[in-house]
Design a protein around this motif. Structure first.
Motif, short mmCIF file in Angstrom:
data_model
loop_
_atom_site.label_atom_id
_atom_site.label_comp_id
_atom_site.label_asym_id
_atom_site.label_seq_id
_atom_site.Cartn_x
_atom_site.Cartn_y
_atom_site.Cartn_z
N UNK A 14 -4.18 5.71 -8.43
CA UNK A 14 -3.22 5.06 -7.54
C UNK A 14 -2.93 3.65 -8.07
N UNK A 15 -2.76 2.68 -7.17
CA UNK A 15 -2.38 1.33 -7.59
C UNK A 15 -3.41 0.68 -8.49
N UNK A 16 -4.68 1.00 -8.30
CA UNK A 16 -5.71 0.38 -9.13
C UNK A 16 -5.63 0.86 -10.58
N UNK A 17 -5.25 2.12 -10.75
CA UNK A 17 -5.16 2.68 -12.10
C UNK A 17 -3.88 2.24 -12.80
N UNK A 18 -2.78 2.17 -12.06
CA UNK A 18 -1.53 1.72 -12.67
C UNK A 18 -1.51 0.21 -12.81
N UNK A 19 -2.40 -0.49 -12.11
CA UNK A 19 -2.50 -1.93 -12.25
C UNK A 19 -1.42 -2.69 -11.52
N UNK A 20 -1.29 -2.42 -10.20
CA UNK A 20 -0.32 -3.14 -9.40
C UNK A 20 -0.53 -4.65 -9.51
N UNK A 54 0.81 -1.21 0.00
CA UNK A 54 0.00 0.00 0.00
C UNK A 54 0.85 1.27 0.00
N UNK A 55 2.12 1.17 0.39
CA UNK A 55 2.91 2.38 0.50
C UNK A 55 4.09 2.43 -0.45
N UNK A 56 4.44 1.30 -1.06
CA UNK A 56 5.57 1.28 -1.99
C UNK A 56 5.06 1.29 -3.42
N UNK A 98 -10.12 10.38 -16.46
CA UNK A 98 -10.72 9.57 -15.40
C UNK A 98 -9.94 9.77 -14.10
N UNK A 99 -10.63 9.53 -12.99
CA UNK A 99 -10.02 9.65 -11.66
C UNK A 99 -10.53 8.52 -10.78
N UNK A 100 -9.59 7.85 -10.12
CA UNK A 100 -9.91 6.82 -9.12
C UNK A 100 -8.87 6.96 -8.02
N UNK A 101 -9.27 7.49 -6.86
CA UNK A 101 -8.31 7.78 -5.80
C UNK A 101 -9.03 7.77 -4.44
N UNK A 102 -8.32 7.30 -3.42
CA UNK A 102 -8.88 7.39 -2.08
C UNK A 102 -8.63 6.20 -1.19
N UNK A 103 -8.27 5.05 -1.76
CA UNK A 103 -8.09 3.87 -0.92
C UNK A 103 -6.98 4.07 0.10
N UNK A 104 -5.93 4.80 -0.29
CA UNK A 104 -4.83 5.00 0.65
C UNK A 104 -5.16 6.05 1.70
N UNK A 105 -6.06 6.97 1.37
CA UNK A 105 -6.58 7.86 2.42
C UNK A 105 -7.28 7.04 3.49
N UNK A 133 -0.22 7.70 -12.08
CA UNK A 133 -0.67 6.94 -10.93
C UNK A 133 0.51 6.21 -10.31
N UNK A 134 0.44 6.00 -9.00
CA UNK A 134 1.45 5.23 -8.28
C UNK A 134 0.79 4.44 -7.17
N UNK A 135 1.33 3.27 -6.90
CA UNK A 135 0.88 2.50 -5.75
C UNK A 135 1.19 3.28 -4.48
N UNK A 136 0.22 3.37 -3.59
CA UNK A 136 0.40 4.06 -2.31
C UNK A 136 -0.03 5.51 -2.30
N UNK A 137 -0.37 6.06 -3.47
CA UNK A 137 -0.72 7.47 -3.52
C UNK A 137 -2.06 7.77 -2.85
N UNK A 138 -2.06 8.82 -2.04
CA UNK A 138 -3.28 9.42 -1.51
C UNK A 138 -3.67 10.58 -2.43
#
Length: 230
Positions: free
Chosen positions: A42-48, A13-15, A104-111, A78-83
């Motif tokens: 974040x990670x969902x958009x970059x496809x971790x 979640x942070x790296x 498009x925007x998908x963000x908030x899981x790390x918040x 996008x990056x994994x871990x981004x708020x």
């Protein structure tokens, strides 16, 4: 949750997991004249933990092409871990250039994961929406938001699922409210993400993020509305 699971969770979640912030640059010869698509997240958009062609923005672009509405290869920031704060900072430091026909925007899981304040999320999420509109040529009609998926259904969410689910719902309520105020399309894929609880093929190999199979379901859910935006 066991200690080794917590360690894995913190890393994932942070790296950034070695993920680049965007797919390889497209061949300009094949992109000329196509609408431009910018995907923020974040990670969902970059496809971790999935292959580049399994990222949901890439799947969406492919499906739009099949539907007779081709777009250029998505530009992904996008990056994994981004708020929300991390994404805002990245956009301030290296803003995308040009005007985009679709954003498009998908963000908030790390918040949610980091226990960030929900009012802070509201403020920063709205700032991101305003930026997204600006990137779309000041046209809110060319912007759409996907809701935050529920990572509580993964193996690493076991034992805390009800709490995670409740908080994800609260963050999504804020996101939808802010989208409604600006007349931005909000697509709720959270319920779809929860179907992974009973289908391990919907989860990526890291046991925390979602698989390409799940991302395709999100695209199937969003496609009809996205086709109407540009």
């Amino acid at each position: 949750m066991k200690l080794y699971q917590i360690t894995i969770l913190l890393c994932l979640l942070s790296c950034d997991g070695g993920q680049s912030p965007a797919p390889a640059s497209p061949d300009p010869a094949n992109e000329t004249g196509k609408p431009h698509y910018l995907a923020l997240g974040d990670s969902y958009t970059i496809g971790q933990s999935v292959a580049p062609d399994e990222r949901w923005p890439v799947i969406l672009a492919d499906e739009l092409k099949k539907a007779g509405k081709p777009v250029a290869t998505p530009e992904i920031i996008a990056r994994t871990g981004w708020t929300t704060r991390n994404l805002l900072d990245a956009l301030e430091q290296s803003p995308p250039t040009g005007t985009f026909d679709l954003v498009s925007l998908l963000i908030g899981v790390n918040n949610q994961y980091q226990g960030r304040n929900m009012e802070e999320y509201r403020i920063e999420f709205r700032q991101l929406l305003v930026k997204a509109i600006a990137y779309a040529g000041d046209d809110a009609g060319n912007v759409f938001v996907l809701s935050i998926p529920d990572w509580g259904v993964t193996a690493l969410g076991e034992g805390n699922r009800d709490h995670i689910s409740s908080e994800i719902d609260n963050f999504n309520a804020i996101a939808k409210d802010e989208c409604d105020k600006l007349k931005i399309v909000f697509i709720d894929i959270t319920g779809t993400s929860r179907t992974a609880l009973n289908d391990p093929t919907m989860i990526a190999s890291d046991q925390l993020h979602f698989s390409g199979k799940m991302y395709r379901l999100w695209v199937n859910q969003a496609l009809s509305r996205v086709k109407q935006l540009f």
